[in-house]
Design an enzyme around this catalytic site. Sequence first.
Site, PDB file in Angstrom:
ATOM      1  N   ASP A 224    -121.823 -28.003  11.723  1.00 46.62           N
ATOM      2  CA  ASP A 224    -120.970 -26.907  11.273  1.00 46.62           C
ATOM      3  C   ASP A 224    -121.279 -25.668  12.114  1.00 46.62           C
ATOM      4  O   ASP A 224    -122.441 -25.258  12.212  1.00 46.62           O
ATOM      5  CB  ASP A 224    -121.195 -26.605   9.789  1.00 46.62           C
ATOM      6  CG  ASP A 224    -120.172 -25.613   9.257  1.00 46.62           C
ATOM      7  OD1 ASP A 224    -119.034 -26.031   9.008  1.00 46.62           O
ATOM      8  OD2 ASP A 224    -120.517 -24.427   9.114  1.00 46.62           O
ATOM      9  N   GLU A 267    -114.084 -26.307  11.320  1.00 49.26           N
ATOM     10  CA  GLU A 267    -115.123 -26.205  12.345  1.00 49.26           C
ATOM     11  C   GLU A 267    -116.264 -27.184  12.095  1.00 49.26           C
ATOM     12  O   GLU A 267    -117.327 -27.093  12.703  1.00 49.26           O
ATOM     13  CB  GLU A 267    -115.681 -24.776  12.407  1.00 49.26           C
ATOM     14  CG  GLU A 267    -116.481 -24.326  11.199  1.00 49.26           C
ATOM     15  CD  GLU A 267    -115.627 -23.751  10.076  1.00 49.26           C
ATOM     16  OE1 GLU A 267    -116.193 -23.078   9.206  1.00 49.26           O
ATOM     17  OE2 GLU A 267    -114.390 -23.957  10.090  1.00 49.26           O
TER      18      GLU A 267
END
Length: 347
Positions: A224, A267
Site C-alpha cells: 500500500d 493504490e
Amino acid sequence: MAAAEQIFTHSYPRPPDDKHRLAALHRYDVLDAPSTEDFSFLTELAAKVCDVPYAFITLVDAEQAYVKSFTGLELGKLPRGQCYCSLAVLGDDATEICDLTKDARTAQMPLTLEAPFMRMYSSVPLTSSDGYAIGTLCVMNTKPGCLSTSQHDMLRRLARQVMCLIELRANEKALKESLRELELLATTDELTGLHNRRSLMHRLKFEVARTRRFRTPLSAVMVDLDHFKQINDQHGHIVGDEVLAGIGRLIRENVRVIDVAGRYGGEELCILLPNTPPEGARKFAETLRSRIEAQVHMDGDRKVPVTASLGIGSFNHMDIDDADNLLRQADAALYLAKQNGRNRVEG
C-alpha cells in the site's frame, strides 16, 4: 560472364505503384515464414499439369525475390534483377517467354546461362485482395516451348489457390494476435501493467490449489502506497497516475516469471510468490520496499517522495490454508505496518 554482369546491373522497370505493391506484400508477413506442405503440393501439381520439371512460388520484394516453394530445383533468395518473376509483377495478367535465350530481358540471366539452362518460363501473378501482384506461381523447362490454353487456365486456378492460402495464413495470424490482445486487455490493469483484480484472484485460486496438491509454500505480499491521497491532493491525479505506473513498472522488473503481481484496488497492490516460504517473502518485500523508496518521481522540477507499507501472508496448511485466510493475514500485517509508522514490512 562480363556481358551477363553488365545486364545484371540494369534494373527492370518497376510498377509505378511499387510502394503500394510492397505494402500489400508485407501486410501478409510471409517472406520469412517457413514453407508448408500445402505450398509444396501446389507447385508439384503446377509442374505436373503443365508437363514441365520445374515450378516455383515466388514473392518479389523491393530488392530480392523469395522462393517460398519449389519443385525440381531448390532455390532460396535471388536478386530481383536476376529473377524472371520480377517481370511478371509489372501488371500483365500472365508472363510467358517461350525461349529465354531469345528475349533480351532474360538471355543473360544466371538461370539461362548456367545449369540447368532454363529455356521456357510461364507464370501467373499472385494478386493481393487489393489488386497488387506480390509474386508469381511459375513453371519452367529446359526446353523451349509454350503452355497450352488449358494449361494456362489451370495455372491461373492454382495461383488463386496459392493466394487463398497466403490470405488464410495471414488471417489466422491476425486472429491469434487479436485474441492475445483481447486476453491482455481482459487480464491487465491498464495503468500499472499488472494483473487486474479479477485476473489476480483467478491466479490466486490456481496457486492455492497447486500449493495444496503439492504441499509447497506460497506467500502473498500486500503493498500500500503511503499517504497516496496526499500525492493526488498536492500534485494532481495525473502525477498520481504516473506514480502508480512507475511502481507497477518497478514491480514487474523485480518479480520472477512464476510470481503474480496485480492491482488489488486503488493504490493497493498484491504479489503472489509461489514456492516461497515466509523468510523468502520477507526478504523480497524488504528489497521491494527499499527500491520503492529509492525510485524517483517528479512533478515538473519537484521530487515526489513515495514510500510503501508491506504486509506478508504465508500458507501454512493449518490455519492459513485457503485464499481468503492468506489475503486476510497479509492485510492484517499491512495494517500493522501502517500502525507502526509506515514505510516498513510486517508479517
